[in-house]
Design an enzyme around this catalytic site. Structure first.
Site, mmCIF file in Angstrom:
data_model
loop_
_atom_site.group_PDB
_atom_site.id
_atom_site.type_symbol
_atom_site.label_atom_id
_atom_site.label_comp_id
_atom_site.label_asym_id
_atom_site.label_seq_id
_atom_site.Cartn_x
_atom_site.Cartn_y
_atom_site.Cartn_z
ATOM 1 N N ALA A 131 0.796 -1.239 0.000
ATOM 2 C CA ALA A 131 0.000 0.000 0.000
ATOM 3 C C ALA A 131 0.828 1.289 0.000
ATOM 4 C CB ALA A 131 -1.000 0.032 1.158
ATOM 5 N N ALA A 132 2.127 1.200 -0.290
ATOM 6 C CA ALA A 132 2.925 2.435 -0.423
ATOM 7 C C ALA A 132 2.356 3.281 -1.552
ATOM 8 C CB ALA A 132 4.394 2.103 -0.699
ATOM 9 N N GLY A 133 2.178 2.658 -2.711
ATOM 10 C CA GLY A 133 1.652 3.374 -3.872
ATOM 11 C C GLY A 133 0.236 3.889 -3.609
ATOM 12 N N ASP A 134 -0.593 3.055 -2.971
ATOM 13 C CA ASP A 134 -1.981 3.465 -2.686
ATOM 14 C C ASP A 134 -2.007 4.673 -1.758
ATOM 15 O OD1 ASP A 134 -2.822 1.314 -4.196
ATOM 16 O OD2 ASP A 134 -3.110 0.002 -2.466
ATOM 17 N N SER A 191 -1.667 0.731 8.068
ATOM 18 C CA SER A 191 -0.414 1.499 7.991
ATOM 19 C C SER A 191 -0.588 2.901 7.400
ATOM 20 C CB SER A 191 0.612 0.722 7.151
ATOM 21 O OG SER A 191 0.292 0.785 5.778
#
Ligand code: ADP
Length: 301
Positions: free
Chosen positions: A248-251, A291
């Site tokens: 979920a870094a990109g999200d 996160s």
């Protein structure tokens, strides 16, 4: 305001020392369930960064679906655009994260592939009441296309996160995309150009530009993000942190960026810097939605 159309999944995160090989049985050191799916993650990121946010998507008529609706409602995301589809499983993802922070993911799309143009047409008002419409490729393409068509007719801005990547994106969709946000891998799959330095990034962005998209943002993991518009381009560096789980870094980047972006894109580099900051916090803890930080948790220098 932001509307996200896309996937919503129940994630099961399994922590292990190393990834299993075919035929191998391993023990995990931790297991937990949380809300996920690229679409829902992006909606949560936008909302936690302060944007009025609505989500268009679908769940099945099972316990997972009910739990996910509850989670988004607790975030105060508008869930009126989520359909519940009979006799269909809610989307689920099994995410294995090893000690090196690498992940391997299995996805059962379920309800995410069972909502189509007809369901989207009923959500016209949500799209027309937002500044931005964001989509990915984790749910049915005809639904995304219908939503982009409604957004463009209403003069709204569309943001496409082409993930997971399609080698050929329908031209009808590209023609209605204002901003594309791929990562390095997706950029290479779409353009055939391996991005290794600023020159190749420029070349890949130019190729995406030639597909008819005005604004290109390529996320570069721990290096930050590259942007390219008709008038400016450059790299906005990432924040230096120790990543433990990049799920979920990109999200987080996309949702957080959209929450801050002016509809005329006049503050693009600043909004990207905010996206970098929010996602640098997300990579420092496990899971997708657990996160994703709130705007109030972030400190700017
Ligand atoms: P995706 O998760 O879609 O593969 P990236 O890996 O490019 O996307 O990450 C998206 C954004 O998250 C980056 O542009 C960056 O701002 C942030 N990010 C990712 N990994 C790190 C990291 N190791 N350190 C700091 N920021 C990171």
């Amino acid at each position: 305001a932001v509307t996200v159309i896309g996937s919503i999944n129940m994630d099961t995160t399994l922590r292990l020392t190393k990834m299993p090989k075919p035929g191998e049985t391993l023990h995990t050191s931790d297991i937990f369930h949380s809300g996920g799916g690229k679409g829902a993650n992006q909606a949560v990121a936008a909302k936690r960064s302060g944007a009025n946010t609505a989500f268009i998507g679908a769940v099945g008529d099972d316990n997972e679906g009910a739990t996910l609706l509850d989670l988004l409602a607790k975030e105060q995301i508008d869930i009126s655009g989520i359909s519940t589809i009979a006799d269909t499983a809610t989307g689920q993802a099994m995410i294995m994260v090893d000690d090196a922070g690498e992940n391997s993911i299995l996805i059962h799309a379920g309800a995410n592939n069972a909502f189509h143009e007809a369901e989207v047409q009923q959500q016209k008002a949500l799209i027309e009441n937002s500044d931005f419409l964001i989509a990915q490729f984790e749910s049915s393409l005809d639904a995304t296309l219908a939503a982009f068509t409604l957004a463009k007719k209403a003069g709204k801005k569309t943001i496409l996160n082409p993930a997971p990547a399609l080698e050929t994106i329908p031209t009808e969709l590209l023609a209605q995309t204002d901003v594309i946000i791929p990562n390095e891998t997706e950029t290479e799959i779409i353009t055939g150009i391996e991005v290794t330095d600023e020159a190749s990034l420029f070349q890949a962005a130019t190729a995406l530009h030639q597909l008819g998209i005005e604004t290109v943002i390529i996320t570069l993991g721990s290096k930050g993000a590259f942007y390219h518009t008709a008038t400016q381009h450059g790299i906005v560096p990432a924040f230096k942190v120790k990543a433990v789980d990049t799920t979920a870094a990109g999200d987080t980047f996309i949702g957080a960026l959209s929450s801050q972006l002016n509809p005329d894109f006049s503050n693009l580099p600043e909004a990207i810097r905010y996206g970098n900051l929010a996602s640098s916090v997300a990579v420092q803890s496990y899971g997708a939605q657990p996160s994703i930080p709130r705007r109030t948790d972030l400190t700017f220098e």
